[in-house]
Write a protein that holds these residues in place. Structure first.
Motif, mmCIF file in Angstrom:
data_model
loop_
_atom_site.group_PDB
_atom_site.id
_atom_site.type_symbol
_atom_site.label_atom_id
_atom_site.label_comp_id
_atom_site.label_asym_id
_atom_site.label_seq_id
_atom_site.Cartn_x
_atom_site.Cartn_y
_atom_site.Cartn_z
ATOM 1 N N THR A 162 -1.548 -4.155 2.442
ATOM 2 C CA THR A 162 -0.618 -3.375 3.262
ATOM 3 C C THR A 162 0.747 -3.287 2.589
ATOM 4 O O THR A 162 1.379 -2.219 2.571
ATOM 5 N N GLY A 163 1.200 -4.399 2.009
ATOM 6 C CA GLY A 163 2.466 -4.370 1.289
ATOM 7 C C GLY A 163 2.432 -3.421 0.101
ATOM 8 O O GLY A 163 3.422 -2.737 -0.191
ATOM 9 N N LEU A 164 1.289 -3.355 -0.582
ATOM 10 C CA LEU A 164 1.154 -2.433 -1.710
ATOM 11 C C LEU A 164 1.223 -0.988 -1.237
ATOM 12 O O LEU A 164 1.885 -0.146 -1.870
ATOM 13 N N TYR A 165 0.562 -0.688 -0.122
ATOM 14 C CA TYR A 165 0.655 0.667 0.442
ATOM 15 C C TYR A 165 2.105 1.018 0.790
ATOM 16 O O TYR A 165 2.572 2.133 0.511
ATOM 17 N N LEU A 166 2.808 0.084 1.412
ATOM 18 C CA LEU A 166 4.191 0.357 1.823
ATOM 19 C C LEU A 166 5.099 0.514 0.606
ATOM 20 O O LEU A 166 6.026 1.339 0.616
ATOM 21 N N LEU A 167 4.844 -0.274 -0.448
ATOM 22 C CA LEU A 167 5.636 -0.129 -1.667
ATOM 23 C C LEU A 167 5.412 1.242 -2.292
ATOM 24 O O LEU A 167 6.377 1.912 -2.705
ATOM 25 N N LEU A 168 4.161 1.680 -2.354
ATOM 26 C CA LEU A 168 3.881 3.015 -2.879
ATOM 27 C C LEU A 168 4.525 4.090 -2.015
ATOM 28 O O LEU A 168 5.037 5.099 -2.531
ATOM 29 N N SER A 169 4.527 3.877 -0.697
ATOM 30 C CA SER A 169 5.178 4.835 0.206
ATOM 31 C C SER A 169 6.663 4.945 -0.107
ATOM 32 O O SER A 169 7.236 6.051 -0.143
#
Length: 334
Positions: free
Chosen positions: A312-319
């Motif tokens: 989830t943190g990786l998704y948010l970082l990409l966002s």
């Protein structure tokens, strides 16, 4: 202003979420009623495992379909909420008015993007929470927490997926400047991310543990299948109790080399008759006679929440990176 422009898509999303919630609540209550009935049977027969396995069989397909539907939520968010966010302004020419007010265009985009991303996270999070609750009795019995479909549709991961989908949609519309092409490309991009993440990224988020397993005839018969179309010496469906198997080697000989494909093919197609009655018949003792073993990489189930938080943190970082790219682009375009 951002809310006024977004309230119609938000209403459509709320209605869709309400319909999904009604079905998930009904399904969850149905599953719990079935579980109570099966528990009553197993208490009477003093054997719960076989009875509860029927509960998993009864609802596995329905829950997989629901997880698949939930997997489409980020795609729809990116297409219908994210892609038109800037593309429609550019396509209709209303950006000339919107970007020449007292509010700078970067602030305009930041507020509008934040509105859509937060709404997307709320909708996806609510849907994921409802599915997690509905499927909890079946998940507790099945123990398939790391399943490709289940992991991405439960708990926190859908929240990150929705945020990235909305940001990708807005960026795509900003660069393409046309709504329909932006919607199509956003769908492809989000589907690509949802395929790459579980298959190529998730297994490597943490270093795997490794174990070597001797492949006796009994172990081979526990597998789901043997071989491939090219007759490679592989065994599929090997399990490690309480863990997610991320990869298995080919069948290896005692000196660590892969089993010769010709020997493997002979055991599959021309095994000596032994009268074996296991899953793969005479092939299992034929292969076991070569003293084979497998190297297995796996992730223990107690790492589940670390994987959820990391992904989830990786998704948010990409966002955040995609949003930053959009803010840079809107500032530097004429």
């Amino acid at each position: 202003m951002s809310w006024r422009l977004f309230r119609t898509p938000a209403l459509a999303g709320a209605l869709a979420l309400a319909a999904l919630a009604a079905y998930l609540i009904s399904t969850g209550l149905d599953i719990r009623a079935a579980r109570d009935g099966y528990l009553a049977q197993c208490h009477a027969t003093a054997g719960c495992a076989p009875v509860l396995a029927r509960l998993v069989g009864d609802y596995r397909t329905r829950l997989l379909l629901l997880a698949g539907v939930l997997g489409l939520v980020p795609v729809l968010i990116g297409m219908f909420w994210g892609a038109p966010l800037v593309a429609r302004e550019l396509e209709t020419g209303t950006h000339r008015l919107a970007w020449n007010q007292s509010v700078p265009r970067r602030r305009w985009l930041a507020v509008r993007l934040a509105t859509v991303v937060l709404a997307a996270m709320l909708v996806a999070g609510a849907a994921a929470a409802l599915l997690t609750w509905a499927a909890a009795p079946v998940d507790a019995v099945a123990g398939d927490r790391f399943g490709t479909v289940n992991f991405g549709a439960r708990f926190l991961s859908p929240v990150g997926q929705a945020a990235l989908a909305a940001a990708l949609g807005a960026a795509t519309g900003l660069f393409l400047r046309r709504t329909l092409p932006a919607m199509a490309l956003t769908a492809v991009a989000v589907l690509t991310v949802l395929f790459v993440m579980p298959n190529a990224v998730r297994p490597h988020l943490m270093p795997a543990l490794h174990v070597t397993r001797a492949m006796t005839a009994e172990e081979i018969d526990r597998a789901h299948s043997l071989g491939t179309l090219g007759s490679a010496p592989v065994v599929k469906g090997i399990d490690v109790p309480g863990a997610w198997v991320t990869s298995t080697s080919e069948l290896l000989t005692p000196d660590g080399r892969p089993l010769d494909p010709g020997v493997f093919d002979d055991c599959l197609m021309r095994a000596p008759k032994t009268g074996a009655t296991g899953t793969f018949g005479d092939s299992s003792p034929c292969l076991a006679a070569h003293d084979l073993h497998l190297n297995i990489a796996f992730q223990p189930n107690d790492r589940f929440w670390r994987f959820q938080l990391t992904e989830t943190g990786l998704y948010l970082l990409l966002s955040a990176l995609v949003a930053a790219l959009s803010l840079w682009r809107i500032r530097h375009r004429t």
